[in-house]
Write an enzyme that holds these catalytic residues in place. Structure first.
Site, PDB file in Angstrom:
ATOM      1  N   CYS A  39       0.954  -1.729  -0.208  1.00 39.25           N
ATOM      2  CA  CYS A  39      -0.173   0.217   0.401  1.00 39.25           C
ATOM      3  C   CYS A  39       0.796   1.246   0.031  1.00 39.25           C
ATOM      4  O   CYS A  39       1.110   1.667  -1.053  1.00 39.25           O
ATOM      5  CB  CYS A  39      -0.848  -0.103   1.299  1.00 39.25           C
ATOM      6  SG  CYS A  39      -2.667   0.543   0.718  1.00 39.25           S
ATOM      7  N   HIS A  62      -3.934  -5.067  -0.312  1.00 37.42           N
ATOM      8  CA  HIS A  62      -3.121  -5.343   1.881  1.00 37.42           C
ATOM      9  C   HIS A  62      -3.688  -6.870   1.240  1.00 37.42           C
ATOM     10  O   HIS A  62      -4.577  -7.473   1.979  1.00 37.42           O
ATOM     11  CB  HIS A  62      -4.230  -4.888   2.270  1.00 37.42           C
ATOM     12  CG  HIS A  62      -4.111  -3.380   2.716  1.00 37.42           C
ATOM     13  ND1 HIS A  62      -2.738  -2.691   3.775  1.00 37.42           N
ATOM     14  CD2 HIS A  62      -4.551  -2.030   2.627  1.00 37.42           C
ATOM     15  CE1 HIS A  62      -2.599  -1.726   3.881  1.00 37.42           C
ATOM     16  NE2 HIS A  62      -3.456  -1.234   3.705  1.00 37.42           N
ATOM     17  N   GLU A 121      -2.090  -9.244   3.403  1.00 35.34           N
ATOM     18  CA  GLU A 121      -2.036  -9.933   4.854  1.00 35.34           C
ATOM     19  C   GLU A 121      -3.691 -10.037   5.238  1.00 35.34           C
ATOM     20  O   GLU A 121      -3.842 -10.876   5.944  1.00 35.34           O
ATOM     21  CB  GLU A 121      -0.904  -8.900   5.797  1.00 35.34           C
ATOM     22  CG  GLU A 121      -2.608  -7.262   5.702  1.00 35.34           C
ATOM     23  CD  GLU A 121      -1.673  -5.954   5.231  1.00 35.34           C
ATOM     24  OE1 GLU A 121      -0.967  -6.653   4.212  1.00 35.34           O
ATOM     25  OE2 GLU A 121      -1.926  -5.347   5.269  1.00 35.34           O
TER      26      GLU A 121
HETATM   27  N1  GLN Z   1      -1.480   6.830   2.307  1.00 38.15           N
HETATM   28  C1  GLN Z   1      -2.031   6.090   1.306  1.00 38.15           C
HETATM   29  C2  GLN Z   1      -3.185   6.301   0.809  1.00 38.15           C
HETATM   30  O1  GLN Z   1      -3.961   6.623   1.843  1.00 38.15           O
HETATM   31  C3  GLN Z   1      -1.439   4.331   2.103  1.00 38.15           C
HETATM   32  C4  GLN Z   1      -2.892   4.127   2.784  1.00 38.15           C
HETATM   33  C5  GLN Z   1      -2.324   2.883   3.368  1.00 38.15           C
HETATM   34  O2  GLN Z   1      -1.001   2.552   2.880  1.00 38.15           O
HETATM   35  N2  GLN Z   1      -3.112   1.363   3.488  1.00 38.15           N
HETATM   36  O3  GLN Z   1      -3.662   5.862  -0.272  1.00 38.15           O
END
Ligand code: GLN
Length: 541
Positions: free
Chosen positions: A379, A515, A517
């Site tokens: 992410c 993600h 995970e």
């Molecule tokens: N801050 C980044 C976004 O909002 C990544 C978010 C995250 O890693 N869950 O896109």
């Protein structure tokens, strides 16, 4: 068979592992061939945990259908190897919201709206909905018996027992038997008081799940059974375990299924836990050990990375490898102390929000890229991998994310305005939307490019499904520049959002917008995390 309900409450204090206990019982029932679901009730007033600080609440777990839920839902999925839904977790905020909306629509025909019956009826309705189609529903009530917020839920449980009868409802109370060093004794009094409190509300538990750091003698178990008015063999001792995944096996040995079967008037319940047993043995005494550098920011509360650390355990169990996580505070990492990463076998950058610690993470990415260390970015980790490559390889020094620098001239990570969500509805994302409502959440398809590492990691599946939780996206305008210099897009959404990138000239440099995970389970580890661990094992120093 008509659904049976197992209500799990907690006594004495919080953090006793009620979530793990509930998951363990559900896992055993599932392994015995029953259809089982599980529900977490959070008595707090927030509508969902999406707006709560990870430092206060731990991780926000995202379900496939895009709900931001309590981290216990993550445990349930990891134990039960199943995907749950929005309805598997609700809060007081949601219950009141529904009742108030109904009231505004005149659905209560002019009645005075009260906790009993209206709030309690809404709670019972929600519980019964989740049970539909299942043999068993495990319902875990958050908090501790005696909390003001918990009262309507205990009343709902009492009423359900009254309506359905004790052959369909069982009450399991998880408590602590503290060991008092000075006296050299285990103490049962707090448990007795907690059960008395439950009885005052009209609930008599049938099973006591006693958490303890030491084994309980036969006499003490008998004493507990007598004072709490449960059968002698319905005191299940849950001693501290080496791994949370050992708990179902321990509970089984303690006879929890016999107590449940007897209460419900069922024949013996016999689960097949063979595969599970093998995996747990590999967690507890693995052949190999590797070290993974985990460059994150919320290191004071590791619970906020729960799914990811568990996913590493799953990958490790399946590869007979212990993973020692070397926690590295991204706010303290710079070129000067980058040597901290010299002894790790793989580098992992998790998700995150805000600009704190970003430069440290970028240093770690440069290090992984230049030294050809297996790297997985998740992410924010992918967004930063792109920024690092643009700045240091493509030489666009001002490449930035508008999350950190809203006026950047080179918005390589940006906010898109129109977005089609999984229901085909256009979602407008702007900075002005209220908090919590602007993120891309839940499961989306990702189309993998053949000839990529990620395609191999996912066993050559062309389309995978993974979950998202982020506001910003990688800007496709920069794709030709990245590709010209050797970073290519290896996964894309149907509407061409960049979901995964990798570097050609590197043994394993993969970064993903989703993600992974959130879909990892002990018996079914996430494939990209598994491959990352496998590559790190190959790279072992
Ligand atoms: N801050 C980044 C976004 O909002 C990544 C978010 C995250 O890693 N869950 O896109």
């Amino acid at each position: 068979m008509q659904s049976k309900y197992l209500f799990v409450t907690g006594g004495v204090l919080s953090s006793l592992g009620k979530g793990i206990s509930s998951s363990s019982i559900a896992t055993l029932l599932k392994a015995a061939g029953f259809k089982v679901s599980i529900l977490k009730i959070d008595p707090y007033i927030n509508v969902d945990p999406g707006t709560m600080s990870p430092l206060e609440h731990g991780e926000v777990f995202v379900t496939a259908d895009g709900a931001e839920t309590d981290l216990d839902i993550g445990h349930y999925e990891r134990f039960l190897d199943t995907s749950l839904e929005k309805s598997n977790n609700f809060t007081t905020g949601q219950v009141y919201l529904s009742v108030i909306e109904n009231e505004r629509q005149g659905k209560y025909l002019g009645k005075t709206i009260q906790v009993v019956p209206h709030i309690v009826d809404e709670i019972k309705y929600r519980i019964k909905e989740v049970a539909k189609g299942n043999d068993f529903l495990v319902v875990e009530l958050g908090g501790t018996v005696g909390d003001i917020e918990g009262m309507p839920y205990l009343e709902a449980m009492r009423q359900m027992k009254h309506e359905l009868g004790f052959k369909r409802v069982i009450s399991i109370h998880v408590t602590l038997i503290p060991y008092i060093k000075a006296a050299g004794e285990l103490k049962t009094k707090p448990t007795q008081h907690s059960v008395q409190e439950l009885r005052r509300i009209g609930i008599s538990p049938q099973i006591i799940l006693a958490r303890s750091e030491k084994p309980l003698s036969k006499d003490l178990k008998k004493k507990l059974a007598l004072s709490c008015d449960v059968d002698d063999d319905s005191v299940i001792v849950a001693e501290d375990a080496k791994s949370i995944y050992q708990c179902p096996l321990n509970f089984l040995k303690e006879g929890v299924l016999n107590a449940i079967a007897r209460h419900f008037g069922m024949e013996n319940i016999t689960p097949n836990m063979d595969d599970w047993d093998v995996l747990v043995k590999k967690i507890i005494s693995p052949k190999n050990t590797i070290s993974i550098g985990f460059v994150g920011k919320y290191l004071d509360l590791k619970e906020s990375y729960k799914s990811l650390t568990e996913a590493l355990v799953h990958a490790g169990a399946n590869l007979d490898t212990r993973i020692d996580i070397k926690w590295i505070d991204s706010e303290k990492l710079s070129q000067e102390n980058i040597a901290e990463l010299s002894d790790v076998d793989g580098i992992l950058i998790p998700g995150g929000f805000g600009s704190r610690g970003v430069e440290g993470k970028i240093c770690a990415i440069t290090y992984a890229r230049e030294n050809k260390i297996p790297f997985l970015g998740i992410c924010l980790g992918m967004q930063l991998a792109i920024l690092e490559f643009l700045r240091n390889v493509v030489q666009i020094k001002e490449a930035d994310s508008i999350e950190f620098n809203p006026n950047t001239k080179e918005p390589a990570i940006y906010l898109i305005e129109d977005f089609i969500d999984q229901n085909g509805q256009a979602q407008i994302r702007t900075h002005k939307s209220p908090m919590g409502g602007t993120m891309r959440l839940g499961e989306y398809e990702c189309i993998l490019k053949k000839d990529s590492v990620i395609y191999q990691s996912y066993n050559k599946q062309e389309v995978i499904k993974e979950r998202h939780r982020h506001r910003y996206e990688a800007n496709p305008k920069y794709k030709p520049m990245l590709e010209k210099y050797g970073m290519f897009v290896s996964g894309e959404s149907k509407n061409q959002l960049i979901e995964a990138v990798e570097i050609k000239d590197h043994p394993f440099f993969v970064a993903v917008q989703f993600h992974p995970e959130f879909t990892s389970r002990l018996k079914n580890p996430n494939l990209i995390i598994l491959d990352f661990v496998r590559q790190s094992l190959k790279n072992k120093k």
